[in-house]
Design a protein around this motif. Structure first.
Motif, short mmCIF file in Angstrom:
data_model
loop_
_atom_site.label_atom_id
_atom_site.label_comp_id
_atom_site.label_asym_id
_atom_site.label_seq_id
_atom_site.Cartn_x
_atom_site.Cartn_y
_atom_site.Cartn_z
N GLU A 146 -12.79 6.18 -10.60
CA GLU A 146 -12.87 4.95 -11.38
C GLU A 146 -14.40 4.87 -11.13
OE1 GLU A 146 -8.65 2.66 -9.99
OE2 GLU A 146 -10.74 1.87 -9.09
N VAL A 147 -15.20 4.33 -12.29
CA VAL A 147 -16.57 3.86 -12.39
C VAL A 147 -16.58 2.48 -12.50
CG1 VAL A 147 -18.65 4.14 -13.25
CG2 VAL A 147 -17.23 6.04 -13.11
N GLY A 203 -6.42 10.53 -20.40
CA GLY A 203 -7.37 10.00 -20.91
C GLY A 203 -8.23 9.10 -20.20
N VAL A 204 -9.02 8.40 -20.79
CA VAL A 204 -9.84 7.16 -20.16
C VAL A 204 -9.31 5.99 -20.39
CG1 VAL A 204 -12.30 6.25 -20.13
CG2 VAL A 204 -11.92 8.74 -20.51
N THR A 205 -9.47 5.08 -19.36
CA THR A 205 -9.01 3.69 -19.66
C THR A 205 -9.98 2.82 -19.19
OG1 THR A 205 -6.49 4.06 -19.12
CG2 THR A 205 -7.44 1.70 -18.64
N VAL A 206 -10.42 1.81 -20.11
CA VAL A 206 -11.65 0.98 -19.90
C VAL A 206 -10.96 -0.46 -19.59
CG1 VAL A 206 -13.81 -0.16 -20.91
CG2 VAL A 206 -13.19 2.58 -21.34
N THR A 207 -11.27 -1.02 -18.51
CA THR A 207 -10.89 -2.35 -18.35
C THR A 207 -12.17 -3.28 -18.13
OG1 THR A 207 -8.98 -1.39 -16.87
CG2 THR A 207 -9.54 -3.66 -16.77
N ARG A 208 -12.30 -4.27 -19.03
CA ARG A 208 -13.54 -4.92 -18.94
C ARG A 208 -13.08 -6.66 -18.45
NH1 ARG A 208 -17.76 -4.02 -23.81
NH2 ARG A 208 -18.22 -1.86 -23.38
N PHE A 209 -14.17 -7.16 -17.79
CA PHE A 209 -13.90 -8.50 -17.17
C PHE A 209 -14.61 -9.33 -17.58
CE2 PHE A 209 -13.26 -5.12 -14.28
CZ PHE A 209 -11.91 -4.95 -14.15
N ARG A 210 -14.41 -10.84 -17.85
CA ARG A 210 -15.19 -11.95 -18.47
C ARG A 210 -14.37 -13.19 -17.99
NH1 ARG A 210 -16.37 -11.61 -24.73
NH2 ARG A 210 -17.53 -13.47 -23.93
N GLU A 211 -15.20 -14.27 -17.96
CA GLU A 211 -14.77 -15.64 -17.59
C GLU A 211 -14.48 -15.77 -16.15
OE1 GLU A 211 -14.96 -18.35 -20.09
OE2 GLU A 211 -16.37 -16.93 -20.71
N THR A 268 -9.17 -10.44 -18.76
CA THR A 268 -9.22 -9.03 -18.79
C THR A 268 -8.78 -8.37 -19.92
OG1 THR A 268 -8.66 -9.05 -16.19
CG2 THR A 268 -8.37 -6.98 -17.32
N HIS A 269 -9.67 -7.21 -20.45
CA HIS A 269 -9.27 -6.79 -21.59
C HIS A 269 -9.12 -5.15 -21.34
CE1 HIS A 269 -9.77 -4.70 -25.60
NE2 HIS A 269 -9.33 -5.63 -26.16
N ILE A 270 -8.16 -4.55 -21.53
CA ILE A 270 -7.65 -3.22 -21.26
C ILE A 270 -7.59 -2.38 -22.48
CG2 ILE A 270 -6.22 -1.78 -19.97
CD1 ILE A 270 -5.15 -4.42 -18.96
N THR A 271 -8.39 -1.35 -22.80
CA THR A 271 -8.04 -0.34 -23.59
C THR A 271 -7.63 0.95 -23.01
OG1 THR A 271 -10.09 -1.19 -24.92
CG2 THR A 271 -9.36 0.92 -25.69
N TYR A 272 -6.39 1.49 -23.61
CA TYR A 272 -5.60 2.53 -23.00
C TYR A 272 -6.18 3.91 -23.63
CZ TYR A 272 -2.87 -0.74 -20.66
OH TYR A 272 -2.60 -1.80 -19.89
#
Length: 322
Positions: free
Chosen positions: A233-234, A254-262, A275-279
């Motif tokens: 995990e980076v 593959g790669v999962t990208v989890t982004r955080f806001r608010e 939290t926004h997750i792209t699988y």
């Protein structure tokens, strides 16, 4: 036998609730996550996507018998053989740099003492995806206990991990079900309160400090964490606030990208409201936190699995591990 009213004992908690104004704004924003919130909810969201899309290889709720009684119980967890540890040892300079980054990260949450004082928490909110949306109610307790309830097909489903056993309760079903393979792994791996960035501090060889990078115009510090047997995990941390901006996880699928806001404060702890997750397959999901409670006093028996287990339908290893 203790009643359920005794589950929350002597709460010394900090409670945050999203206001009506926040709720309206959140519908146009991505999600945020936090050092105590992300892992379990990401796992729940992945399970939710598989359940609604019907491509999980597991039995659907409609396939489960529904006797008149409405009590239930657990599922056992089987651990697969760990992968070899490929993270290289760090130099003295890198260890010092890592220590500075972790200190900055701790300062964002009120310091190490405040972070280590979190022994339990409760989150409520909504998971949204292209397939639909569900409400969730999640509780965690050290060490490695978790209980998450969501609504699927009009029925309440609760996945629980007591530190050894993963198990499920389903509204309207008077049985306990055993989960194996990927389903049990999702529940167990997501149970710890703290994320790997904070949890692995005693194991410096699990870390690798990476070059800084920009994300949406923000300079970010980057640290890769890979405990033995886990996918790397980076963590991307805002260089000014010290908070996570995203986590990039690379696995066999593959790669999962989890982004955080608010982010919002619950006590001294910063928790991402969105939290926004792209699988890896391109599907996306969002997790909105509407209420957060730190240290609500959850007792351990609330997570304990019952003795009698019935195997969840279609629990062949080939189904769960594909």
């Amino acid at each position: 036998m203790r009643s359920r009213s005794t589950v929350l004992a002597k709460p010394q908690q900090s409670v945050w609730r999203r206001s009506r104004k926040d709720k309206r704004r959140s519908r146009t924003l991505l999600y945020s996550g936090g050092f105590i919130a992300v892992l379990m909810l990401v796992g729940v969201s992945a399970w939710f996507l598989r359940t609604l899309s019907g491509d999980s290889g597991h039995a659907k709720l409609a396939d489960v018998d529904q006797p008149a009684a409405s009590s239930i119980d657990p599922l056992e967890f089987e651990v697969e053989a760990p992968l070899p540890d490929t993270v290289r040892p760090q130099t003295v300079a890198e260890v010092r740099e890592l220590d500075i980054i972790l200190q900055r990260y701790a300062a964002a949450h009120g310091g190490e003492k405040a972070m280590n004082a979190v022994h339990s928490f409760r989150l409520r909110g909504e998971i949204r995806s292209e397939e639909g949306s569900v409400q969730f109610d999640q509780m965690k307790r050290v060490p490695n206990m978790a209980r998450t309830t969501i609504e699927v097909d009009g029925r309440s489903v609760t996945d629980i991990y007591d530190g050894k056993t993963a198990w499920r309760r389903i509204e309207g079903v008077d049985e306990a079900y055993l989960l194996k393979g990927a389903m049990a792994s999702d529940v167990a791996e997501a149970a710890p309160i703290y994320n790997a960035l904070w949890r692995e501090r005693a194991n410096p060889e699990a870390y690798q400090v990476m070059a800084d990078a920009e994300l949406d115009g923000e300079r970010c510090l980057r640290v890769q964490v890979q405990p033995n047997g886990s996918a790397p995990e980076v963590y991307w941390l805002n260089s000014e606030t010290g908070l996570e901006r995203q986590i990039v996880t690379e696995s066999e699928s593959g790669v999962t990208v989890t982004r955080f806001r608010e982010y919002f404060a619950s006590g001294n702890i910063q928790i991402p409201g969105v939290t926004h997750i792209t699988y890896p397959d391109g599907r996306e999901a969002e997790i909105i936190i509407e209420e957060a409670q730190l240290n609500p006093g959850v007792l351990s028996f609330f997570f304990q699995a019952p003795r009698d287990l019935k195997v969840w339908p279609q629990t062949a290893v080939s189904d769960f591990d594909r």
